[in-house]
Design an enzyme around this catalytic site. Structure first.
Site, PDB file in Angstrom:
ATOM      1  N   TYR A  60      70.345 -35.161  59.620  1.00  0.00           N
ATOM      2  CA  TYR A  60      69.368 -35.277  58.590  1.00  0.00           C
ATOM      3  C   TYR A  60      68.206 -36.100  59.036  1.00  0.00           C
ATOM      4  O   TYR A  60      67.230 -36.149  58.194  1.00  0.00           O
ATOM      5  CB  TYR A  60      69.788 -35.685  57.185  1.00  0.00           C
ATOM      6  CG  TYR A  60      71.102 -34.875  56.550  1.00  0.00           C
ATOM      7  CD1 TYR A  60      71.284 -33.481  57.360  1.00  0.00           C
ATOM      8  CD2 TYR A  60      71.714 -35.199  55.345  1.00  0.00           C
ATOM      9  CE1 TYR A  60      72.508 -32.776  56.650  1.00  0.00           C
ATOM     10  CE2 TYR A  60      72.647 -34.237  55.053  1.00  0.00           C
ATOM     11  CZ  TYR A  60      72.989 -33.210  55.709  1.00  0.00           C
ATOM     12  OH  TYR A  60      74.008 -32.499  54.933  1.00  0.00           O
ATOM     13  N   HIS A 121      80.377 -32.590  61.719  1.00  0.00           N
ATOM     14  CA  HIS A 121      79.503 -31.786  60.775  1.00  0.00           C
ATOM     15  C   HIS A 121      79.809 -30.322  61.057  1.00  0.00           C
ATOM     16  O   HIS A 121      79.649 -29.515  59.811  1.00  0.00           O
ATOM     17  CB  HIS A 121      77.998 -32.188  61.332  1.00  0.00           C
ATOM     18  CG  HIS A 121      77.160 -31.869  60.285  1.00  0.00           C
ATOM     19  ND1 HIS A 121      76.035 -32.473  60.233  1.00  0.00           N
ATOM     20  CD2 HIS A 121      76.991 -30.929  59.200  1.00  0.00           C
ATOM     21  CE1 HIS A 121      75.225 -32.016  59.172  1.00  0.00           C
ATOM     22  NE2 HIS A 121      75.906 -30.971  58.384  1.00  0.00           N
TER      23      HIS A 121
END
Ligand code: A2P
Length: 346
Positions: A60, A121
């Protein structure tokens, strides 16, 4: 069966105790694609209205902003780093043992010295064909690194508890710590995975090198998508399921969705919480923690209103068994995933 701490007023889960004994809040703020200015507002409002969990990821590219903003906001409120629970994730480009160690250290240093929950992730390695066996090799090596760091952290924690010296997790002033630093601060409190399907979890749990099982699997979950096989597998294996995009990226709030499922609108209590809370309650009552994302102050406030201690609706705001059943069955009529899918990753 995981331990759940309930909110006295609403009878909804306030926190979940993970398989390793770490207590995790049941609601957190998602921060995907949020920039510095958006985060400044969102984190401030979130802390004001009771959020104590924040979800980010190396991918992010906002861990540094979140770390700085939280440090400032916590100090202003006379709160400590340990008053909040921070989740972050390993980028698919950092799969592999050594890269994972470096990535964890970097994320920890950006987020106040340690990470509460660190996740792989994605089961795949970046720039690798989804069908390649390299994906399994990469994520397996990453897990070994994570469990080594976690084990050292757990050891450090219990040693300092025995010696009564504290762990350092209360001050949150340190930079990256734990493995290889020799300064005795745990780097991570719990480890897990994200976007894992049953096959990925099965392979991980069957790995003879596994010493620390994943505490959490963070996946897309909402009434249009909550795969029965994954839910059963995680329940049986003691892996907590955490819902990202619990509002289906906002699609479950759209007029078009409500035209198809008018009964859902009827679940909104007059004078009570909004429609988003109906979905969040459904997830919480199913035992999932939730990470609703919003950039808007009013919506951030509204998305935790099921716990409103001051002006909220009276006791008994949880959904009825009939309402839960109805929402559970939405996916039979409309099975829809709104985010990416790792199903094809070998
Ligand atoms: P916004 O940032 O403008 O509030 P999810 O968490 O399922 O991924 O959903 C996130 C999306 O849903 C975002 O686009 C967010 O937009 C929107 N959203 C979040 N909470 C609400 C809410 N209470 N009402 C309407 N839209 C919401």
């Amino acid at each position: 069966m995981s331990i759940i701490k309930f909110d006295m007023k609403s009878q909804l889960p306030r926190s979940f105790v993970l398989s390793n004994g770490v207590e995790m809040p049941s609601v957190g703020l998602g921060t995907y694609q949020m920039n510095e200015d958006e985060l400044k507002l969102a984190i401030k409002v979130a802390l004001d209205v009771g959020y104590r969990m924040f979800d980010t990821a190396a991918n992010y590219k906002n861990e540094g902003f979140i770390g700085e903003i939280l440090a400032r906001e916590l100090m202003e409120r006379d709160m400590k780093r340990s008053d909040v629970f921070i989740i972050t994730k390993l980028s698919p480009k950092d799969q592999g043992y050594d890269k994972t160690v470096d990535a964890m250290r970097k994320s920890a240093s950006l987020l106040g010295g340690y990470i509460d929950l660190y996740l792989i992730h994605w089961p795949g390695v970046s720039k690798t064909d989804p069908s390649s066996a390299q994906n399994a090799v990469g994520r397996c090596e990453s897990w070994l690194a994570m469990q080594d760091i976690y084990s050292e952290a757990a050891q450090t924690q219990s040693q300092s508890e025995r010696e009564g010296t504290g762990t350092g997790t209360d001050t949150g002033t340190g930079t990256g710590a734990g493995i290889g630093t020799g300064i005795g601060k745990p780097l991570v409190r719990a480890i897990g995975v994200s976007n894992y399907h049953v096959v990925h979890l099965q392979a991980l749990l069957a790995d003879p090198a596994l010493r620390v099982p994943p505490a959490v699997n963070q996946v897309e979950l909402h009434p249009c998508y909550h795969p029965t096989d994954l839910r059963k597998f995680c329940t049986d294996a003691g892996v907590h399921l955490q819902a990202y995009s619990p509002l289906g990226r906002g699609n479950l709030l759209a007029p078009e969705f409500l035209r198809q499922f008018p009964e859902v609108r009827g679940m909104v209590r007059e004078g009570g919480e909004g429609l988003a809370c109906v979905y969040l309650k459904w997830a919480l009552q199913n035992g999932f923690s939730v990470l609703p994302k919003s950039r808007d102050g009013d919506r951030i406030r509204g998305n935790i209103a099921m716990f409103d201690d001051g002006n909220g609706p009276p006791h008994g705001t949880s959904l009825s068994p009939d309402q839960m059943r109805l929402l559970d069955q939405v996916q039979n009529a409309r099975l829809e995933k709104f985010c990416w899918d790792s199903q094809s990753v070998a």
